[in-house]
Design a protein around this motif. Structure first.
Motif, short mmCIF file in Angstrom:
data_model
loop_
_atom_site.label_atom_id
_atom_site.label_comp_id
_atom_site.label_asym_id
_atom_site.label_seq_id
_atom_site.Cartn_x
_atom_site.Cartn_y
_atom_site.Cartn_z
N PHE A 1 -25.07 38.78 -31.11
CA PHE A 1 -24.96 37.34 -30.87
C PHE A 1 -25.88 36.57 -31.82
CE2 PHE A 1 -26.56 33.54 -28.73
CZ PHE A 1 -25.39 32.87 -28.47
N ILE A 2 -27.14 37.03 -31.95
CA ILE A 2 -28.10 36.35 -32.83
C ILE A 2 -27.61 36.36 -34.27
CG2 ILE A 2 -30.43 36.49 -33.79
CD1 ILE A 2 -31.34 37.64 -31.09
N LEU B 1 -40.04 38.17 -49.28
CA LEU B 1 -40.70 39.00 -48.28
C LEU B 1 -39.72 39.97 -47.62
CD1 LEU B 1 -42.97 36.32 -46.53
CD2 LEU B 1 -43.69 38.13 -48.09
N LEU B 2 -38.51 39.49 -47.35
CA LEU B 2 -37.48 40.35 -46.75
C LEU B 2 -37.08 41.46 -47.72
CD1 LEU B 2 -35.23 37.64 -45.06
CD2 LEU B 2 -36.88 39.15 -43.95
N TRP C 1 -42.74 39.24 -40.07
CA TRP C 1 -42.59 38.04 -40.88
C TRP C 1 -42.15 36.84 -40.04
CZ3 TRP C 1 -45.60 38.94 -44.35
CH2 TRP C 1 -45.55 40.03 -45.21
N LEU C 2 -41.37 37.11 -39.00
CA LEU C 2 -40.95 36.02 -38.12
C LEU C 2 -42.15 35.38 -37.45
CD1 LEU C 2 -38.58 34.48 -36.77
CD2 LEU C 2 -38.61 36.23 -34.98
N TYR C 3 -43.09 36.20 -36.98
CA TYR C 3 -44.25 35.66 -36.29
C TYR C 3 -45.31 35.14 -37.25
CZ TYR C 3 -41.87 37.73 -32.40
OH TYR C 3 -40.92 38.03 -31.48
N SER D 1 -32.35 27.99 -42.32
CA SER D 1 -33.80 27.93 -42.21
C SER D 1 -34.39 29.32 -42.42
CB SER D 1 -34.21 27.39 -40.84
OG SER D 1 -33.86 28.32 -39.83
N SER D 2 -35.68 29.34 -42.73
CA SER D 2 -36.37 30.63 -42.97
C SER D 2 -36.34 31.50 -41.72
CB SER D 2 -37.80 30.37 -43.41
OG SER D 2 -37.85 29.59 -44.57
N ALA D 3 -36.57 30.89 -40.55
CA ALA D 3 -36.59 31.65 -39.30
C ALA D 3 -35.23 32.26 -39.01
CB ALA D 3 -37.02 30.76 -38.15
N ASP D 4 -34.16 31.49 -39.22
CA ASP D 4 -32.81 32.00 -38.96
C ASP D 4 -32.45 33.12 -39.92
OD1 ASP D 4 -32.55 30.23 -36.91
OD2 ASP D 4 -31.34 28.78 -38.01
N MET D 5 -32.90 33.02 -41.17
CA MET D 5 -32.64 34.09 -42.14
C MET D 5 -33.31 35.40 -41.69
SD MET D 5 -33.58 34.27 -46.21
CE MET D 5 -32.64 32.78 -46.58
N ILE D 6 -34.56 35.28 -41.24
CA ILE D 6 -35.27 36.47 -40.75
C ILE D 6 -34.56 37.03 -39.53
CG2 ILE D 6 -37.44 37.33 -39.81
CD1 ILE D 6 -38.89 35.20 -41.41
N LEU D 7 -34.09 36.17 -38.64
CA LEU D 7 -33.41 36.62 -37.42
C LEU D 7 -32.13 37.38 -37.76
CD1 LEU D 7 -33.85 33.56 -35.03
CD2 LEU D 7 -34.76 35.86 -34.70
#
Length: 314
Positions: A26-27, A132-133, A101-103, A42-48
């Motif tokens: 789902f994420i 970073l990813l 990286w998310l945190y 966004s950066s957070a969504d890319m990491i997710l």
């Protein structure tokens, strides 16, 4: 015939895998759709997206591990076992890096820094995320693919199915290869775990100072920044607790074989290892307002009762 406790644990793991695939899938899907629709992310969504995808693969490796221990002789072939071990190690380390990286991103965006270097990182963190990813994937490969060059002593079987599990060579090789496996595992986990602990400590310290500062003002309204801090801290602490417990469970599973006499240890380890990627995906949805809203819409649209009525009427 498997012992009853193992049958129960495997059933629980199967439920965890279904929940994990649903949550992580789902994420990944929601964020990917938004990326395509908005032409930006966004950066957070890319990491997710990277995190949830790696978690899905990680759960596949958990299922394969159970299958290799109790249900088939296919993965007792040396080459197959080595390939599986390398893939499991790779997605495990990559998943840990992505979570870290998310945190780190949360920490950098939430906390106000005074140091010039940290301010530069705060301004440039969004552009650094893709690198970073990519770097995480490279580092994870360096700490996992060496498994392809060691002898998997747990399963000393040839392509004809001839096994030497009771031999002295089996015992000797078990010591060397499993120690090497644990060394690689610890090496890949050490830095991201330290970063996660440091990040959580910084956020807790920031929240404490901010809360004390707000107490000086007679304001009945709750400061929204406190809620942001609390959400980030809860998410990080839950991740640390889940990962550390899963970390210990994975080590126990690494040291276990299908001939293990401690059935309870194996059963509990399987459940804990399977819970980490599943439960954390649910937490990520609950602490993310956008994902939480989308999931509520998804739940209403795919309500089992409505679906049953539609099928009945049809």
């Amino acid at each position: 015939m498997l012992p009853p406790v193992l049958i129960v644990s495997i059933t629980i793991v199967a439920i965890e895998v279904i929940v994990g695939f649903t949550g992580n899938g789902f994420i990944a899907i929601i964020n990917s759709i938004n990326w395509i629709k908005n032409k930006t992310i966004s950066s957070a969504d890319m990491i997710l997206i990277f995190l949830s995808t790696s978690r899905c693969i990680l759960q596949v490796t958990i299922v394969i591990h159970i299958h290799s221990l109790y249900f088939t002789d296919v993965t007792k072939l040396a080459s197959v076992y080595k390939a599986f071990g390398a893939v499991w190690m790779f997605v495990n380390h990559a998943s840990l890096w992505f979570s870290t990286w998310l945190y780190v991103l949360y920490c950098v965006k939430i906390i106000n820094f005074n140091q010039r270097l940290l301010l530069q990182i705060k301004l440039r963190i969004s552009g650094m995320v893709p690198w970073l990813l990519l770097g995480s994937l490279v580092v994870s490969s360096m700490t996992s693919f060496p498994l392809l060059w060691i002898t998997p002593s747990t399963y000393l079987c040839s392509s004809t199915g001839n096994c030497r599990e009771n031999s002295t060579e089996h015992i000797t090789n078990w010591d060397s290869s499993h120690l090497y496996l644990l060394l690689l595992y610890f090496t890949g986990c050490f830095i991201p775990l330290v970063l996660s602990v440091v990040t959580s400590a910084l956020l807790i310290d920031s929240l404490w100072k901010h809360t004390k500062k707000m107490q000086c003002y007679k304001n009945s309204l709750r400061d929204p920044l406190v809620d942001v801090h609390l959400t980030a801290i809860k998410s990080i602490i839950s991740f640390l607790v889940l990962y550390l417990s899963g970390f210990a469970a994975q080590i126990l599973l690494t040291l276990s074989t299908s001939q293990s006499k401690d059935v309870w240890k194996v059963a509990v380890s399987l459940v804990i290892a399977g819970a980490y990627p599943s439960v954390h995906s649910i937490i990520l949805i609950l602490v993310n307002s956008k994902l939480k809203s989308e999931f509520r819409t998804f739940s209403r649209y795919f309500n089992p009762g409505k679906l049953l009525c539609l099928i009945t009427l049809g």
